[in-house]
Motif scaffolding. Structure first.
Motif, PDB file in Angstrom:
ATOM      1  N   VAL A 153       0.793  -1.177  -0.209  1.00  0.00           N
ATOM      2  CA  VAL A 153       0.087  -0.043   0.312  1.00  0.00           C
ATOM      3  C   VAL A 153       0.908   1.180   0.106  1.00  0.00           C
ATOM      4  CG1 VAL A 153      -1.696   1.277   1.341  1.00  0.00           C
ATOM      5  CG2 VAL A 153      -1.801  -1.019   1.383  1.00  0.00           C
ATOM      6  N   GLU A 154       0.366   2.228  -0.794  1.00  0.00           N
ATOM      7  CA  GLU A 154       1.388   3.512  -0.921  1.00  0.00           C
ATOM      8  C   GLU A 154       0.209   4.797  -1.160  1.00  0.00           C
ATOM      9  OE1 GLU A 154       4.845   4.704  -0.675  1.00  0.00           O
ATOM     10  OE2 GLU A 154       3.662   6.311  -1.284  1.00  0.00           O
ATOM     11  N   GLN A 155       0.722   5.614  -0.716  1.00  0.00           N
ATOM     12  CA  GLN A 155      -0.243   6.822  -1.022  1.00  0.00           C
ATOM     13  C   GLN A 155      -0.191   7.591  -2.290  1.00  0.00           C
ATOM     14  OE1 GLN A 155       0.527   9.855   1.858  1.00  0.00           O
ATOM     15  NE2 GLN A 155       2.914  10.225   1.383  1.00  0.00           N
ATOM     16  N   PHE A 195       7.109   7.576   6.364  1.00  0.00           N
ATOM     17  CA  PHE A 195       8.116   8.480   6.972  1.00  0.00           C
ATOM     18  C   PHE A 195       8.247   8.317   8.263  1.00  0.00           C
ATOM     19  CE2 PHE A 195       5.968  11.004   3.513  1.00  0.00           C
ATOM     20  CZ  PHE A 195       6.755  10.689   2.367  1.00  0.00           C
ATOM     21  N   GLU A 196       9.330   8.780   8.954  1.00  0.00           N
ATOM     22  CA  GLU A 196       9.872   8.491  10.330  1.00  0.00           C
ATOM     23  C   GLU A 196       9.297   9.722  11.119  1.00  0.00           C
ATOM     24  OE1 GLU A 196      11.160   6.067  11.611  1.00  0.00           O
ATOM     25  OE2 GLU A 196      12.296   6.682  13.278  1.00  0.00           O
ATOM     26  N   ASP A 197       7.965   9.569  11.260  1.00  0.00           N
ATOM     27  CA  ASP A 197       7.352  10.929  12.055  1.00  0.00           C
ATOM     28  C   ASP A 197       6.230  10.433  12.942  1.00  0.00           C
ATOM     29  OD1 ASP A 197       6.627  14.033  11.295  1.00  0.00           O
ATOM     30  OD2 ASP A 197       4.789  12.751  11.943  1.00  0.00           O
ATOM     31  N   VAL A 219       2.653  11.038  11.566  1.00  0.00           N
ATOM     32  CA  VAL A 219       2.168  10.118  10.261  1.00  0.00           C
ATOM     33  C   VAL A 219       1.881   8.759  10.725  1.00  0.00           C
ATOM     34  CG1 VAL A 219       3.111   9.625   8.050  1.00  0.00           C
ATOM     35  CG2 VAL A 219       3.475  11.827   8.862  1.00  0.00           C
ATOM     36  N   LYS A 220       2.821   8.204  11.668  1.00  0.00           N
ATOM     37  CA  LYS A 220       2.916   6.787  11.635  1.00  0.00           C
ATOM     38  C   LYS A 220       1.807   6.467  12.572  1.00  0.00           C
ATOM     39  CE  LYS A 220       7.667   5.299  11.139  1.00  0.00           C
ATOM     40  NZ  LYS A 220       7.756   4.559  10.071  1.00  0.00           N
ATOM     41  N   GLN A 221       1.416   7.370  13.575  1.00  0.00           N
ATOM     42  CA  GLN A 221       0.088   6.876  14.377  1.00  0.00           C
ATOM     43  C   GLN A 221      -0.963   6.810  13.437  1.00  0.00           C
ATOM     44  OE1 GLN A 221       0.622   9.957  17.493  1.00  0.00           O
ATOM     45  NE2 GLN A 221       1.154   8.613  18.859  1.00  0.00           N
TER      46      GLN A 221
HETATM   47  P1  NAI Z   1      10.841   6.493   2.071  1.00  0.00           P
HETATM   48  O1  NAI Z   1      10.599   8.104   2.582  1.00  0.00           O
HETATM   49  O2  NAI Z   1      11.715   6.190   1.257  1.00  0.00           O
HETATM   50  O3  NAI Z   1       9.705   5.850   1.991  1.00  0.00           O
HETATM   51  C1  NAI Z   1       8.461   6.098   2.750  1.00  0.00           C
HETATM   52  C2  NAI Z   1       7.206   6.013   1.934  1.00  0.00           C
HETATM   53  O4  NAI Z   1       5.968   5.857   2.486  1.00  0.00           O
HETATM   54  C3  NAI Z   1       7.073   6.939   0.782  1.00  0.00           C
HETATM   55  O5  NAI Z   1       6.997   6.411  -0.587  1.00  0.00           O
HETATM   56  C4  NAI Z   1       5.685   7.669   1.070  1.00  0.00           C
HETATM   57  O6  NAI Z   1       5.091   8.293   0.161  1.00  0.00           O
HETATM   58  C5  NAI Z   1       4.959   6.546   2.029  1.00  0.00           C
HETATM   59  N1  NAI Z   1       3.784   6.964   2.712  1.00  0.00           N
HETATM   60  C6  NAI Z   1       3.973   8.048   3.668  1.00  0.00           C
HETATM   61  N2  NAI Z   1       2.844   8.099   4.243  1.00  0.00           N
HETATM   62  C7  NAI Z   1       2.060   7.187   3.769  1.00  0.00           C
HETATM   63  C8  NAI Z   1       0.760   6.790   3.980  1.00  0.00           C
HETATM   64  N3  NAI Z   1      -0.127   7.389   4.899  1.00  0.00           N
HETATM   65  N4  NAI Z   1       0.221   5.687   3.351  1.00  0.00           N
HETATM   66  C9  NAI Z   1       1.132   5.012   2.670  1.00  0.00           C
HETATM   67  N5  NAI Z   1       2.275   5.261   2.098  1.00  0.00           N
HETATM   68  C10 NAI Z   1       2.819   6.529   2.794  1.00  0.00           C
HETATM   69  O7  NAI Z   1      11.618   6.205   3.522  1.00  0.00           O
HETATM   70  P2  NAI Z   1      12.375   4.808   4.043  1.00  0.00           P
HETATM   71  O8  NAI Z   1      13.580   5.288   4.095  1.00  0.00           O
HETATM   72  O9  NAI Z   1      12.014   3.606   3.346  1.00  0.00           O
HETATM   73  O10 NAI Z   1      11.760   5.006   5.495  1.00  0.00           O
HETATM   74  C11 NAI Z   1      10.659   4.400   5.925  1.00  0.00           C
HETATM   75  C12 NAI Z   1      10.694   4.016   7.362  1.00  0.00           C
HETATM   76  O11 NAI Z   1      11.854   2.893   7.553  1.00  0.00           O
HETATM   77  C13 NAI Z   1      11.099   5.149   8.500  1.00  0.00           C
HETATM   78  O12 NAI Z   1      10.381   5.012   9.617  1.00  0.00           O
HETATM   79  C14 NAI Z   1      12.619   4.899   8.356  1.00  0.00           C
HETATM   80  O13 NAI Z   1      13.083   5.360   9.774  1.00  0.00           O
HETATM   81  C15 NAI Z   1      12.837   3.356   8.638  1.00  0.00           C
HETATM   82  N6  NAI Z   1      14.186   2.767   8.245  1.00  0.00           N
HETATM   83  C16 NAI Z   1      14.865   3.185   7.307  1.00  0.00           C
HETATM   84  C17 NAI Z   1      16.136   2.742   6.955  1.00  0.00           C
HETATM   85  C18 NAI Z   1      16.869   3.287   5.905  1.00  0.00           C
HETATM   86  O14 NAI Z   1      18.146   3.212   5.972  1.00  0.00           O
HETATM   87  N7  NAI Z   1      16.310   4.090   4.994  1.00  0.00           N
HETATM   88  C19 NAI Z   1      16.542   1.608   7.703  1.00  0.00           C
HETATM   89  C20 NAI Z   1      15.631   0.977   8.778  1.00  0.00           C
HETATM   90  C21 NAI Z   1      14.425   1.772   8.992  1.00  0.00           C
END
Ligand code: NAI
Ligand code: 3HC
Length: 692
Positions: free
Chosen positions: A319-321, A378-380, A383-385
């Motif tokens: 699922v993606e937005q 996103f790491e927020d 948003v996550k809640q």
């Molecule tokens: P990213 O920015 O590449 O991907 C996040 C995705 O979530 C985006 O495509 C966004 O459109 C989507 N999104 C946001 N709100 C949404 C919603 N309401 N419904 C559906 N999709 C939504 O970020 P990334 O790097 O993949 O990180 C994601 C999570 O993983 C974060 O919590 C990060 O801290 C964690 N993480 C990241 C690592 C890394 O090396 N990048 C390693 C381990 C954990």
């Protein structure tokens, strides 16, 4: 139960090794084999011998628990010699793994029949030792020097088909391997076939340059490690002198290596991983089946996590937005699998199966029949809640919800949900479909069912899954944050990125702090820093080298410049502009730079991590030092031949670490350097993280 038993089947004696869990060649097995072979030799009704194993595997090696203890007779090489000397043909029936001493035993048999799923290898070098029972001299006689070195020095096992092609196996079966080995022996007898001793085969001719090239190759791929080099020495000796001489030489080198600090550390790493992946208090009865998974957020991590499930045969709803992001994620998945097909890693049919098992969507409703959903948005916190609430709303009440957060408090994330007991953390590492480590996070309210399930799921995904508690950055990132802070402080005090990175690489890390930052993206590090400014000290906020580099548009490897510059092939070079930026930054902020020794760099990097590791243990965020070592070995490139940060700490000793921490406190203040109570207690009582 007897470790070795033998029965007559017609005129063939079937010797069966039964020594659970992996039929290691413990003393009882060696003695039992010796006796069974002697008995078969003297028995007129026995015309040929089959050696097979009970349980899930052939012999997976020598008994690692016996290493470092006084050797018990008979030695494995004597047993193998006796088997090979048999006048009656001996056939090994191999299923599961024939590793280390197990493959050496099989190579001492005259013929080998392998099950289609069998794996054969000489992984001794991954334990800091070399095959000690003639494995290399025999293997190179069957498969050639290159293959023998790849398997022994490289530690890479091969599959059944490759073994057949390389001449290591004589027959391959998809049916019952013991029956196939019996049939093979019968055929052999019918055709008048005799014993064929590997040791009597000629050694391949080989120029000395081949060995020099191999030394250089394994020096590059196994930097700082002794065992791969010793494997090359033994192979060279095997070619240059007779079989007996090279076996004796191999045994001598084995004896020298088995008590070496590297071998001790590598043995520790082996057992630590087995402890760490089995957290206490979880019951296999609680595990619920995962038939379908959801992933929310199709960015870097979500895409990789989706592939983890697909690789394990679990269908995924993604699922993606954002429609464009979703399409690009699907394209990445397809491209990865097409590449796997091109490289011969998977069959074309498998590529189609995996791609078909992915359902990309913009609708949360599609998650309705998932057994688990991993959130990777996103790491927020906000948003996550919101995302977690939407997931819960669309999910069956018994389905699990996992968050892939890097730093956020899982209890706070679960607090607003109706069923917080279903919420856990599954912290994957980037790239998620490649990195072995998985930090599974236990929330305060996570149910035993949820925890047991994600632990089993981790294994099914092929991960090294370690259970940790809630904490800022859990275990790995929390310790890394301490090292990162010191690295940036050292830049302003007088070091340069290339010096810090060189010291870490010389210690054995595959890359240094700033090379790692460039790889992961400086914009990512910068955003993370911005989101945490309120939690940083005054000095950390003021230490703004990263801000200046990012402001200059240098986001790391992806932009061709970060702490270093990169050419089109991503080859790194030191950039004088960065040295200038760092020096100017210090001048502007009134910091008098000084020469920082390599020793100081290493101590500050390691002791900052070790001290945090001790706090993590005291707080119960990690239950055992093995958990921390396993996390650092599998997720952060801590050199395996040093056993992990906590094992390494024991080597240095708590007293010395506390003394140096106090020294650095006198330089920088106790705010940054205060020995953890656990380390202080160890220093006082002569204790250690591991019992000695
Ligand atoms: P990213 O920015 O590449 O991907 C996040 C995705 O979530 C985006 O495509 C966004 O459109 C989507 N999104 C946001 N709100 C949404 C919603 N309401 N419904 C559906 N999709 C939504 O970020 P990334 O790097 O993949 O990180 C994601 C999570 O993983 C974060 O919590 C990060 O801290 C964690 N993480 C990241 C690592 C890394 O090396 N990048 C390693 C381990 C954990
Ligand atoms: N000696 C002692 N114990 C061993 C062992 C060995 N060689 N190999 C595995 N075990 C134990 C594990 O510690 C574990 O015990 P636990 O249940 O109490 O934790 C149990 O067997 C099951 O092991 P795994 O959890 O790893 O089971 P898997 O099914 O996932 O994997 C395996 C099986 C592929 C055989 C894997 O265990 C493995 O790779 N083992 C090590 C193989 C090896 O390195 N062999 C070479 C040994 S050195 C040698 O042979 C020297 C010779 O040249 C003289």
């Amino acid at each position: 139960m007897q470790a070795v038993s033998s029965t007559l089947s017609g005129n063939i004696r079937v010797i069966v090794i039964d020594n659970p869990p992996v039929n290691a060649t413990s003393q009882a097995v060696r003695a039992g084999l010796m006796q069974a072979v002697e008995q078969a030799a003297g028995d007129d009704d026995t015309h040929a011998i089959v050696i097979a194993c009970a349980g899930a595997t052939f012999v997976a090696g020598a008994d690692i628990k016996e290493f470092g203890k006084p050797p018990l007779d008979p030695h494995l090489s004597e047993v193998i010699h006796a088997i090979e000397s048999s006048a009656k043909p001996v056939v090994a029936a191999i299923h599961g793994s024939a590793l280390g001493g197990g493959l050496e035993l099989a190579l001492g048999c005259h013929y080998r029949v392998v099950d289609g799923k069998a794996r054969l290898g000489l992984p001794e070098s991954t334990l800091g030792i070399i095959p000690g029972a003639g494995g290399i001299p025999r293997l190179l006689r069957l498969a050639g020097v290159d293959k023998a070195l790849d398997m022994a020095a490289g530690g890479k096992p091969i599959g059944a088909a490759e073994a057949l092609e390389a001449g290591v196996a004589d027959a391959l079966t998809q049916e019952d391997v013991r029956a196939a080995a019996l049939a093979f022996a019968q055929r052999l007898l019918a055709e008048g076939g005799a014993a064929r001793r590997t040791r009597e085969l000629p050694a391949p001719g080989c120029e000395s340059q081949v060995f020099e090239a191999a030394r250089a190759k394994f020096q590059a791929s196994h930097r700082g490690q002794l065992a791969p080099q010793a494997c090359v020495d033994v192979a060279e000796r095997s070619v240059a002198s007779g079989f007996e001489d090279s076996v004796a030489y191999g045994r001598e080198r084995f004896r020298e290596l088995v008590t070496s600090p590297q071998a001790q550390a590598l043995r520790h790493a082996f057992f630590a991983e087995r402890v760490a992946t089995k957290p206490a208090g979880l019951s296999a009865d609680e595990v619920v089946p995962i038939r379908k998974a959801g992933v929310v957020g199709a960015g870097t991590m979500g895409t990789g996590i989706a592939m983890c499930f697909l690789n394990a045969g679990i269908p995924v709803v993604l699922v993606e937005q954002n429609e464009t992001v979703l399409a690009s994620s699907v394209e990445t998945v397809g491209k990865t699998y097409r590449n796997d097909v091109a490289k011969g890693r998977i069959a074309e049919a498998m590529q189609r199966t995996r791609c078909d098992a992915l359902t990309p969507t913009l609708r949360y409703e599609s998650l309705h029949d998932c057994d688990i959903v991993v959130e990777a948005v996103f790491e927020d916190m906000g948003v996550k809640q919101q995302v977690l609430a939407s997931i819960e709303e669309n999910l069956r009440p018994d389905a699990l919800i996992a968050t892939n957060t890097s730093f956020l408090d899982i209890d706070a994330l679960a607090a607003g949900l109706r069923r917080p007991e279903n919420v856990v953390g599954m912290h994957f590492f980037s790239p998620a479909h490649i990195m072995k480590l998985l930090e599974n996070v236990r929330g305060a309210r996570s149910s035993p069912r949820a925890l047991a399930t994600i632990q089993a799921l981790g294994k099914r995904l092929g991960k090294v899954a370690v259970m940790v508690g809630v904490s800022d950055g859990f275990v790995g990132n929390r310790m890394l944050a301490r090292r990162t802070r010191e690295c940036y402080f050292m830049l302003e005090e007088g070091a340069l990125p290339e010096q810090v990175d060189r010291v870490l690489c010389e210690f054995g890390f595959p890359m240094g702090q700033f090379q790692l930052n460039d790889l992961a993206g400086l914009d990512v590090a910068w955003r993370n820093r911005q989101s945490r400014l309120d939690r940083l000290s005054e000095r950390e906020v003021a230490c703004n080298i990263l801000d200046e580099i990012v402001a200059a548009g240098r986001h790391g490897q992806k932009t061709g410049a970060g702490f270093y510059t990169y050419d089109a092939q991503r080859k790194r070079s030191v950039d004088p502009a960065i040295s200038e930026l760092i020096v100017r930054n210090a001048e502007r902020r009134g910091i008098a730079r000084r020469a920082i020794s390599d020793e100081e760099i290493l101590e500050r990097c390691l002791y900052a991590m070790i001290n945090e590791g001790a706090l993590i243990l005291e707080e119960g965020v990690a239950s055992r030092p093995e958990d921390i070592d396993t996390i650092w070995l599998n997720g952060y490139g801590f050199p395996r031949f040093r056993g992990g940060p906590m094992f390494h700490a024991d080597r240095i000793g708590a007293a010395r670490i506390c003394e140096r921490i106090r020294h650095y406190a006198s330089q920088a203040g106790e705010q940054y350097w205060t020995p953890a109570p656990l380390l202080l207690a160890q220093a006082r009582d002569g204790g250690a993280f591991y019992a000695r």
